[in-house]
Scaffold this active site. Structure first.
Site, PDB file in Angstrom:
ATOM      1  N   ARG A   1      17.846  57.331  47.845  1.00  0.00           N
ATOM      2  CA  ARG A   1      18.058  56.859  49.217  1.00  0.00           C
ATOM      3  C   ARG A   1      16.864  57.346  50.034  1.00  0.00           C
ATOM      4  NH1 ARG A   1      21.285  59.104  53.752  1.00  0.00           N
ATOM      5  NH2 ARG A   1      21.998  57.395  55.096  1.00  0.00           N
TER       6      ARG A   1
ATOM      7  N   GLU B   1      24.244  57.080  60.051  1.00  0.00           N
ATOM      8  CA  GLU B   1      25.191  57.713  60.972  1.00  0.00           C
ATOM      9  C   GLU B   1      25.058  57.148  62.388  1.00  0.00           C
ATOM     10  OE1 GLU B   1      24.604  61.935  60.586  1.00  0.00           O
ATOM     11  OE2 GLU B   1      25.005  61.910  58.432  1.00  0.00           O
TER      12      GLU B   1
ATOM     13  N   GLU C   1      26.248  60.515  51.713  1.00  0.00           N
ATOM     14  CA  GLU C   1      25.647  61.847  51.874  1.00  0.00           C
ATOM     15  C   GLU C   1      26.738  62.875  51.652  1.00  0.00           C
ATOM     16  OE1 GLU C   1      23.627  63.041  55.417  1.00  0.00           O
ATOM     17  OE2 GLU C   1      22.320  61.278  55.477  1.00  0.00           O
TER      18      GLU C   1
END
Length: 451
Positions: free
Chosen positions: A78, A156, A253
């Site tokens: 990622r 996020e 995550e």
């Protein structure tokens, strides 16, 4: 009474949304696709993500990290990118190079815009709409890469401000629609609000409607698990909600510790394996601001694993033992029954002659009761297609786990090439490493053989 009716109505809508999930078309013709809550490669093989995040936006010079991440068995990386709102923009040329590095190292690229982090609470954060602007701006680098690239629209994307969190579903659906209208056929990954942790269950309760807003049905939800997920039961409950609803979910995550609490990484990894879900650990190296303990390797050195790196790569349900490389890189697809059978009368083909090899040992580091070793294997005057290194420890030491090779035996120890590093040209070298228990040996006598 009104509150009870509202909750009941919401429950009915959620159930209806989960039913509609199965009606979404699969996008198999253009790379990765989602079907019945699972991620598949274009050829129809299910793909379970096992990887780590790499902070490319802040450490663009650390291009060796892709090979390092692969060397410990990951199938996905990622990659942190910036759209220029908070940090220096990664332009199309840079992103094209990142994708090339992923492909060179047989990794699937999950690309994400990090500037959206904590929008509504983090000063100067990017909106999801601005993140989509960026993806459209660099679209030329992404076209034709659907077999290799997943697009994580924004990291996020909302903090804990209730007013902005309430917009998560509508804003995320709008971002998905803009991406599709712009011609993106890639699998899209969308992060939860509440700094990715969804403690308000906004993503959980609205996932069905957001999923159905994607006309291709090719969106995966991503939950970030830190302090909110200290209890194993919380981890299990959240993940099972999506699985039971047939909605695609991954852990985008997580860490072994965090400033907001101590996540249960053992349960996170075990449940991901039990439920067949992907996970991405944070992060390879370069952490600051008091969370340096989340570095998996020291100073971007792939041969210097931290305790967190040892855990996520080689611990129970770790990357090394559970990751399977994407078949787009040459893995074996299911046998096609229409393939013509081999003619048993064909004369056997003589195997090519195999050259010789040598091996050298180095102690990378040691601590009380353990050490990290590295072995360099070098082909001789002619090419080789496989190798096996064997040795006997002088003081009863043993290998607890290793990488870049398949280990067997107790004494002597044997280490054979992985599928991707057995072929070496004349004079070429590769390395493998291991964690040993006991005192580090001063030297080892190694025997290298080929078949």
């Amino acid at each position: 009474m009104r509150k009870r009716l509202t909750v009941a109505a919401a429950t009915i809508l959620a159930l209806l949304a989960s039913v509609f999930v199965f009606a979404q078309p699969a996008n198999a013709a253009t790379g990765f696709y989602v079907d019945n809550g699972r991620l598949y490669e274009a050829g129809g093989q299910e793909f379970v993500i096992r990887g780590v995040s790499h902070p490319h936006a802040w450490y663009a010079q650390e291009t060796d990290s892709f090979a390092g991440i692969k060397s410990h068995g990951a199938n996905t990386v990622r990659v942190v990118l910036s759209n220029g709102v908070r940090w220096t923009k990664n332009d199309a040329a840079d992103v094209a190079n990142v994708i090339s590095l992923c492909k060179q190292n047989r990794l699937i690229c999950m690309l994400e815009v990090h500037d959206t982090t904590g929008y509504g609470e983090q000063s100067g954060a990017s909106t999801l709409d601005q993140a989509v602007d960026y993806w459209i701006e660099i679209q030329s680098a992404l076209e034709g890469q659907e077999d290799y690239v997943l697009i994580n629209i924004g990291n996020e994307p909302y903090g804990n401000d209730s007013a902005t969190v309430a917009d998560w579903a509508s804003d995320t659906s709008a971002a998905i629609q803009r991406m599709r209208d712009a011609g993106f056929d890639h699998t899209l990954v969308v992060d939860a609000p509440n700094w990715g942790q969804d403690w308000s269950h906004t993503m959980r309760d609205n996932a069905g409607s957001v999923y159905t807003s994607d006309p291709t049905g090719n969106t995966v939800f991503s939950i970030h698990m830190y302090g909110v997920y200290e209890q194993g039961s919380t981890v299990t409950s959240y993940l099972e909600h999506f699985v039971n609803a047939g909605l695609p979910i991954m852990i985008g995550e997580f860490g072994h510790d965090h400033s907001d609490g101590n996540p249960d990484e053992d349960t996170i990894m075990a449940e991901a394996e039990r439920l067949g879900l992907g996970y991405i650990g944070w992060s390879w190296s370069g952490n600051g601001g008091g969370v340096e303990y989340l570095d998996m390797v020291n100073n971007f050195d792939a041969d210097s694993l931290t305790s967190w790196g040892q855990r996520i790569f080689y611990g129970a349900n770790g990357i090394s033992s559970t990751a399977e490389e994407a078949t787009v890189y040459g893995g074996e697809p299911p046998t096609d029954p229409t393939d013509p059978p081999t003619d048993p009368t064909d004369p056997p083909t003589d195997p090519p002659a195999e050259g010789d090899c040598s091996a050298d040992y180095t102690t990378v580091g040691s601590w009380g009761g353990g050490f990290q070793g590295e072995v360099t294997v070098t082909a001789g005057d002619s090419a080789i297609s496989n190798w096996t290194v064997s040795w006997t420890f002088p003081g009863g030491q043993s290998v607890s786990h290793g990488w870049n090779a398949s280990f067997g035996g107790g004494s002597p120890v044997t280490a054979s090439n992985a599928p991707y590093n057995g072929q070496l040209g004349a004079g070429q070298s590769t390395t493998f490493g291991f964690i040993g228990s006991g005192s580090a040996p001063g030297s080892l006598t190694l025997t290298c053989t080929t078949d």
